[in-house]
Design an enzyme around this catalytic site. Structure first.
Site, short mmCIF file in Angstrom:
data_model
loop_
_atom_site.label_atom_id
_atom_site.label_comp_id
_atom_site.label_asym_id
_atom_site.label_seq_id
_atom_site.Cartn_x
_atom_site.Cartn_y
_atom_site.Cartn_z
N ASP A 38 2.48 -1.66 0.74
CA ASP A 38 3.38 -1.42 1.87
C ASP A 38 4.79 -1.94 1.59
O ASP A 38 4.97 -2.93 0.89
CB ASP A 38 2.80 -2.10 3.13
CG ASP A 38 3.45 -1.60 4.40
OD1 ASP A 38 4.00 -0.49 4.39
OD2 ASP A 38 3.39 -2.33 5.41
N ASN A 44 -0.85 8.44 8.21
CA ASN A 44 0.47 8.73 7.64
C ASN A 44 0.86 10.21 7.77
O ASN A 44 2.03 10.56 7.63
CB ASN A 44 0.56 8.29 6.17
CG ASN A 44 0.57 6.79 5.97
OD1 ASN A 44 0.09 6.28 4.96
ND2 ASN A 44 1.13 6.04 6.93
C1 IPE Z 1 -0.61 1.36 5.45
O1 IPE Z 1 0.75 1.21 5.63
C2 IPE Z 1 -0.91 2.62 4.68
C3 IPE Z 1 -0.50 2.62 3.28
C4 IPE Z 1 0.08 1.65 2.63
C5 IPE Z 1 -0.80 3.84 2.55
P1 IPE Z 1 1.51 1.71 6.95
O2 IPE Z 1 2.93 1.37 6.74
O3 IPE Z 1 1.18 3.13 7.22
O4 IPE Z 1 0.86 0.81 8.08
P2 IPE Z 1 1.42 0.41 9.51
O5 IPE Z 1 1.90 1.68 10.16
O6 IPE Z 1 2.55 -0.55 9.29
O7 IPE Z 1 0.28 -0.24 10.22
C1 IPE Z 2 3.91 2.23 2.21
O1 IPE Z 2 5.26 2.03 2.44
C2 IPE Z 2 3.63 3.61 1.65
C3 IPE Z 2 2.98 4.52 2.59
C4 IPE Z 2 2.55 4.22 3.77
C5 IPE Z 2 2.76 5.88 2.13
P1 IPE Z 2 5.94 2.40 3.84
O2 IPE Z 2 6.48 3.78 3.75
O3 IPE Z 2 4.99 2.16 4.96
O4 IPE Z 2 7.12 1.35 3.85
P2 IPE Z 2 7.68 0.59 5.14
O5 IPE Z 2 6.52 -0.16 5.74
O6 IPE Z 2 8.23 1.63 6.06
O7 IPE Z 2 8.72 -0.31 4.56
MG MG Z 3 4.62 0.54 6.11
#
Ligand code: IPE
Ligand code: IPE
Ligand code: MG
Length: 259
Positions: free
Chosen positions: A27, A75
């Site tokens: 993340d 996602n």
């Molecule tokens: C979890 O991260 C999913 C992945 C890293 C693929 P998210 O960024 O989607 O999670 P939330 O929305 O902060 O809970």
């Molecule tokens: C994790 O990074 C990757 C996916 C969920 C695909 P994020 O895209 O959630 O990154 P932040 O949390 O917005 O920084």
């Molecule tokens: Mg995230």
């Protein structure tokens, strides 16, 4: 393309015990891009590239299995352009890194629902899995279009479809129908990006997992951060509901024995 500065990885510390299976919620890609005034997809790209470094470090330590959360069932709800960029990056990652990963002895597996992914990505994933099946230095399970609750629901649906009676619905029966059937449960779950939640990752499988939360954004999560997570894990005392010093073979009663 700009050349990124290369930093030598820190010397490999000896850490014991090591986890057998490490799960990672990758993340912080979006925030990494935002900090640099770049579009979010650039963060995802940097994140995908970082996976190579991370695999190398865990392999060097001798950790035999990683499961990485790359794209969750939730996602899909992100803006369409971002979802499309992530799907494209999945394909690109295979194109750019498959032969190197194969050479390094990485065995690739996919967990999650493949059928909703674009056909070209599905076939690339299947090819990558088939090509690397005989590798045995490290197994990389890529959770792409994965959701923990969907995984459990699917397992129960399979049981019903097999004509299971209520007494057939046991923990073992469910576990052996999850996407992770046959894999050891994760010993350590790492989440980068500073959030402290599971976000529907391995909901069932992580019931007794140790958690390590890192403030580092995923594209910045490097060898020193991995060493720190493994060191912290090595100092944890896992008890699985027993008291300190008690052996797992020395369990006294089963639930309800003394009722
Ligand atoms: C979890 O991260 C999913 C992945 C890293 C693929 P998210 O960024 O989607 O999670 P939330 O929305 O902060 O809970
Ligand atoms: C994790 O990074 C990757 C996916 C969920 C695909 P994020 O895209 O959630 O990154 P932040 O949390 O917005 O920084
Ligand atoms: Mg995230």
């Amino acid at each position: 393309m700009a050349v990124e500065p290369q930093f030598a990885a820190p010397a490999l510390p000896e850490i014991a015990p090591l986890p057998t299976h490490v799960a990672i919620i990758m993340d912080g890609n979006g925030r990494w891009a935002q900090q640099r005034a770049l579009p979010r997809h650039r963060g995802h790209r940097a994140g995908a590239d970082n996976l190579r470094t991370v695999i190398e470090r865990f392999t060097a330590h001798g950790v035999p299995m990683l499961t990485v959360f790359a794209f969750s069932t939730e996602n899909w709800g992100r803006p369409r352009t971002e979802v499309e960029a992530i799907l494209r990056l999945g394909s690109e990652f295979i194109d750019r890194h498959l032969s190197e990963l194969d050479r390094q002895g990485v065995r690739l597996q996919h967990i999650g629902a493949v059928d909703r992914l674009p056909r070209s990505l599905q076939s690339k994933m299947r090819r990558a899995v088939a090509q690397t099946q005989a590798n045995d230095r490290i197994t990389l399970n890529v959770a792409f279009n994965y959701g923990g609750r969907a995984d459990i629901v699917h397992a129960v649906q399979l049981l019903f479809a097999e004509g299971a009676r209520p007494e057939d619905i046991t923990e073992d029966a469910i576990a052996s129908r999850l996407a992770t059937a046959g894999l050891p449960e994760p010993d350590l779950l790492i989440r980068t990006g500073g959030e402290r939640r599971l976000s529907n990752f391995l909901v069932w499988q992580a019931a007794y997992t140790e958690y390590h939360f890192s403030a580092a954004l995923w594209p910045d999560f490097g060898a020193a951060d991995i060493d720190a997570a493994l060191l912290e894990y090595s100092q944890r005392r896992r008890r699985f509901g027993l008291v300190p010093g008690q052996d797992a073979d020395d369990r006294q009663l089963e639930a309800g024995d003394n009722a």
